[in-house]
Design a protein around this motif. Sequence first.
Motif, PDB file in Angstrom:
ATOM      1  N   ALA A 160       0.831  -1.265  -0.121  1.00 53.60           N
ATOM      2  CA  ALA A 160      -0.017   0.152  -0.045  1.00 53.60           C
ATOM      3  C   ALA A 160       0.660   1.458   0.164  1.00 53.60           C
ATOM      4  O   ALA A 160       0.488   2.664  -1.053  1.00 53.60           O
ATOM      5  CB  ALA A 160      -1.133   0.382   1.438  1.00 53.60           C
ATOM      6  N   ASP A 161       2.301   1.058   0.718  1.00 54.46           N
ATOM      7  CA  ASP A 161       3.260   2.612   0.996  1.00 54.46           C
ATOM      8  C   ASP A 161       3.151   2.616  -0.671  1.00 54.46           C
ATOM      9  O   ASP A 161       3.633   3.168  -0.787  1.00 54.46           O
ATOM     10  CB  ASP A 161       3.547   2.564   1.825  1.00 54.46           C
ATOM     11  N   MET A 162       4.032   1.622  -1.199  1.00 52.23           N
ATOM     12  CA  MET A 162       4.715   1.409  -2.627  1.00 52.23           C
ATOM     13  C   MET A 162       3.047   1.584  -3.514  1.00 52.23           C
ATOM     14  O   MET A 162       3.675   3.126  -4.612  1.00 52.23           O
ATOM     15  CB  MET A 162       5.172   0.128  -3.121  1.00 52.23           C
ATOM     16  N   THR A 163       2.100   1.352  -3.772  1.00 46.02           N
ATOM     17  CA  THR A 163       1.492   2.220  -4.758  1.00 46.02           C
ATOM     18  C   THR A 163       0.657   3.215  -4.320  1.00 46.02           C
ATOM     19  O   THR A 163       0.630   4.104  -5.603  1.00 46.02           O
ATOM     20  CB  THR A 163      -0.009   1.157  -4.276  1.00 46.02           C
ATOM     21  N   VAL A 164       1.035   3.806  -3.058  1.00 45.75           N
ATOM     22  CA  VAL A 164       0.910   5.325  -2.560  1.00 45.75           C
ATOM     23  C   VAL A 164       2.104   6.376  -2.954  1.00 45.75           C
ATOM     24  O   VAL A 164       1.468   7.149  -4.232  1.00 45.75           O
ATOM     25  CB  VAL A 164       0.219   5.764  -1.265  1.00 45.75           C
ATOM     26  N   THR A 165       3.182   5.389  -2.711  1.00 41.17           N
ATOM     27  CA  THR A 165       3.790   6.639  -3.735  1.00 41.17           C
ATOM     28  C   THR A 165       4.306   6.550  -4.868  1.00 41.17           C
ATOM     29  O   THR A 165       4.300   7.339  -5.519  1.00 41.17           O
ATOM     30  CB  THR A 165       5.693   6.243  -2.794  1.00 41.17           C
ATOM     31  N   ASP A 166       3.958   5.880  -5.474  1.00 38.91           N
ATOM     32  CA  ASP A 166       3.404   6.468  -6.916  1.00 38.91           C
ATOM     33  C   ASP A 166       2.818   6.443  -7.648  1.00 38.91           C
ATOM     34  O   ASP A 166       2.910   7.035  -9.090  1.00 38.91           O
ATOM     35  CB  ASP A 166       3.451   4.122  -7.974  1.00 38.91           C
ATOM     36  N   ARG A 197      -6.051  -4.443  10.631  1.00 38.87           N
ATOM     37  CA  ARG A 197      -6.931  -3.288  10.567  1.00 38.87           C
ATOM     38  C   ARG A 197      -5.854  -2.069   9.665  1.00 38.87           C
ATOM     39  O   ARG A 197      -4.457  -1.746  10.377  1.00 38.87           O
ATOM     40  CB  ARG A 197      -7.826  -2.769  11.576  1.00 38.87           C
ATOM     41  N   TYR A 198      -6.528  -1.548   8.621  1.00 38.56           N
ATOM     42  CA  TYR A 198      -5.365  -0.564   8.278  1.00 38.56           C
ATOM     43  C   TYR A 198      -6.235   0.680   8.330  1.00 38.56           C
ATOM     44  O   TYR A 198      -7.229   1.102   8.320  1.00 38.56           O
ATOM     45  CB  TYR A 198      -5.187  -1.216   6.394  1.00 38.56           C
ATOM     46  N   THR A 199      -5.249   2.197   8.797  1.00 35.78           N
ATOM     47  CA  THR A 199      -5.877   3.220   8.769  1.00 35.78           C
ATOM     48  C   THR A 199      -4.606   4.334   7.585  1.00 35.78           C
ATOM     49  O   THR A 199      -3.302   4.372   7.846  1.00 35.78           O
ATOM     50  CB  THR A 199      -5.799   4.472  10.320  1.00 35.78           C
ATOM     51  N   VAL A 200      -5.214   4.993   7.479  1.00 36.81           N
ATOM     52  CA  VAL A 200      -4.973   5.056   5.611  1.00 36.81           C
ATOM     53  C   VAL A 200      -4.572   7.340   6.357  1.00 36.81           C
ATOM     54  O   VAL A 200      -6.614   7.537   6.299  1.00 36.81           O
ATOM     55  CB  VAL A 200      -5.209   5.148   4.418  1.00 36.81           C
ATOM     56  N   SER A 201      -4.252   8.357   7.109  1.00 33.85           N
ATOM     57  CA  SER A 201      -4.291   9.090   7.090  1.00 33.85           C
ATOM     58  C   SER A 201      -3.547  10.519   5.925  1.00 33.85           C
ATOM     59  O   SER A 201      -2.196   9.989   5.937  1.00 33.85           O
ATOM     60  CB  SER A 201      -4.119   9.655   8.697  1.00 33.85           C
ATOM     61  N   MET A 202      -4.708  11.268   5.470  1.00 33.08           N
ATOM     62  CA  MET A 202      -3.821  12.175   4.757  1.00 33.08           C
ATOM     63  C   MET A 202      -3.989  13.347   5.480  1.00 33.08           C
ATOM     64  O   MET A 202      -4.797  14.197   5.720  1.00 33.08           O
ATOM     65  CB  MET A 202      -4.255  12.998   3.099  1.00 33.08           C
ATOM     66  N   TYR A 203      -2.670  14.167   5.806  1.00 35.38           N
ATOM     67  CA  TYR A 203      -2.936  15.736   6.489  1.00 35.38           C
ATOM     68  C   TYR A 203      -1.782  16.960   6.219  1.00 35.38           C
ATOM     69  O   TYR A 203      -0.951  16.733   5.039  1.00 35.38           O
ATOM     70  CB  TYR A 203      -2.317  14.905   7.620  1.00 35.38           C
ATOM     71  N   GLU A 218      -7.969   6.325  -2.690  1.00 34.15           N
ATOM     72  CA  GLU A 218      -8.671   4.738  -3.762  1.00 34.15           C
ATOM     73  C   GLU A 218      -6.905   4.217  -4.221  1.00 34.15           C
ATOM     74  O   GLU A 218      -6.901   2.518  -3.720  1.00 34.15           O
ATOM     75  CB  GLU A 218      -9.059   5.285  -4.781  1.00 34.15           C
ATOM     76  N   ALA A 219      -5.660   4.834  -4.138  1.00 34.97           N
ATOM     77  CA  ALA A 219      -4.996   3.752  -4.633  1.00 34.97           C
ATOM     78  C   ALA A 219      -4.089   3.259  -3.342  1.00 34.97           C
ATOM     79  O   ALA A 219      -3.590   2.013  -3.207  1.00 34.97           O
ATOM     80  CB  ALA A 219      -3.213   4.713  -4.198  1.00 34.97           C
ATOM     81  N   ALA A 220      -4.655   3.799  -1.898  1.00 38.75           N
ATOM     82  CA  ALA A 220      -4.270   3.021  -0.407  1.00 38.75           C
ATOM     83  C   ALA A 220      -4.632   1.421  -0.496  1.00 38.75           C
ATOM     84  O   ALA A 220      -4.898   0.049  -0.466  1.00 38.75           O
ATOM     85  CB  ALA A 220      -4.189   3.584   0.538  1.00 38.75           C
ATOM     86  N   ARG A 221      -6.245   1.443  -0.902  1.00 37.99           N
ATOM     87  CA  ARG A 221      -7.293   1.080  -0.267  1.00 37.99           C
ATOM     88  C   ARG A 221      -6.976  -0.082  -1.598  1.00 37.99           C
ATOM     89  O   ARG A 221      -7.205  -1.883  -2.071  1.00 37.99           O
ATOM     90  CB  ARG A 221      -8.640   1.162  -1.064  1.00 37.99           C
ATOM     91  N   PRO A 225      -5.563  -6.228   1.349  1.00 38.58           N
ATOM     92  CA  PRO A 225      -6.803  -7.401   0.481  1.00 38.58           C
ATOM     93  C   PRO A 225      -7.862  -7.092   0.597  1.00 38.58           C
ATOM     94  O   PRO A 225      -8.582  -6.356   0.446  1.00 38.58           O
ATOM     95  CB  PRO A 225      -6.412  -8.027   2.092  1.00 38.58           C
ATOM     96  N   GLU A 226      -8.514  -7.922  -0.070  1.00 35.58           N
ATOM     97  CA  GLU A 226      -9.908  -8.036  -1.047  1.00 35.58           C
ATOM     98  C   GLU A 226     -11.225  -8.186   0.097  1.00 35.58           C
ATOM     99  O   GLU A 226     -12.353  -7.770  -0.026  1.00 35.58           O
ATOM    100  CB  GLU A 226     -11.137  -8.755  -1.907  1.00 35.58           C
ATOM    101  N   ASP A 227     -10.400  -8.616   1.471  1.00 37.52           N
ATOM    102  CA  ASP A 227     -11.777  -8.959   2.209  1.00 37.52           C
ATOM    103  C   ASP A 227     -12.009  -7.818   3.253  1.00 37.52           C
ATOM    104  O   ASP A 227     -13.006  -8.005   4.141  1.00 37.52           O
ATOM    105  CB  ASP A 227     -11.374 -10.794   2.657  1.00 37.52           C
TER     106      ASP A 227
END
Length: 233
Positions: A160-166, A197-203, A218-221, A225-227
């Motif tokens: 997820a971190d790599m996807t957000v960076t990209d 549990r995954y928490t994504v914060s943008m600040y 959306e990139a992080a999501r 995992p699909e579940d």
Amino acid sequence: MVQDDKTPGQTAQSMTEFRWNALYVIADTEPVKGVKIKVELEAYYGSEVNHGRLYPNLDTLADINLIWKRKRDRRTSEYGLTARGKQVLAQKQQWQRNRFDADRERETATDGGSVEESQSGGKAENDDWEATMSTWGDGFGVEIKAEGNEARGEGPLVTADMTVTDHLAEETPLEGGERADEHEHMTVRAWESSKVRYTVSMYGDTETVEAHAEGVLEAARSALPEDCEQVEA
């Protein structure tokens, strides 16, 4: 200013996975130039590690006295572990060995290697792991936190971190800017599976966050995992 008043355990609490990985690279090849650290981390992540992510994290490691930094020539710096850095890294490695040994013992004691469930809330006994990864651009920061079962949570966190960076590198001209230290505005979203549990914060700057938060989330999501289902943040 170098911070040297924390215990190794207190220092570890503020470390991101990216900083731990940089510390491992430096320990393995010190003294080492920044470009070598960049190459090693890119080989691990399988994608580019930009300067705006690498060097601020190296500066943070130097600020908290885990690494030293010195000029090799007019244009190049090199890095190595301080005595404190060696102490903190040794403690981290010991903690990992202890966890591995405990997991092996627990798998042996359960049917088929599955983790035994506790009596309260149905949570697994080893649901006490958490890790955080961060990146940023000009006027904003993005933090992704995973809490739960380590074996299930660490891989998607890194992805997820790599996807957000990209996504930031492709969709905004802001990557590599100055980190936002103040939370003028924050957008948070969380997803949860049965184990993690995954928490994504943008600040950061209000206008910047509002303009780019939806794409970042959306990139992080897309990398989780699909579940995972969205839950209240």
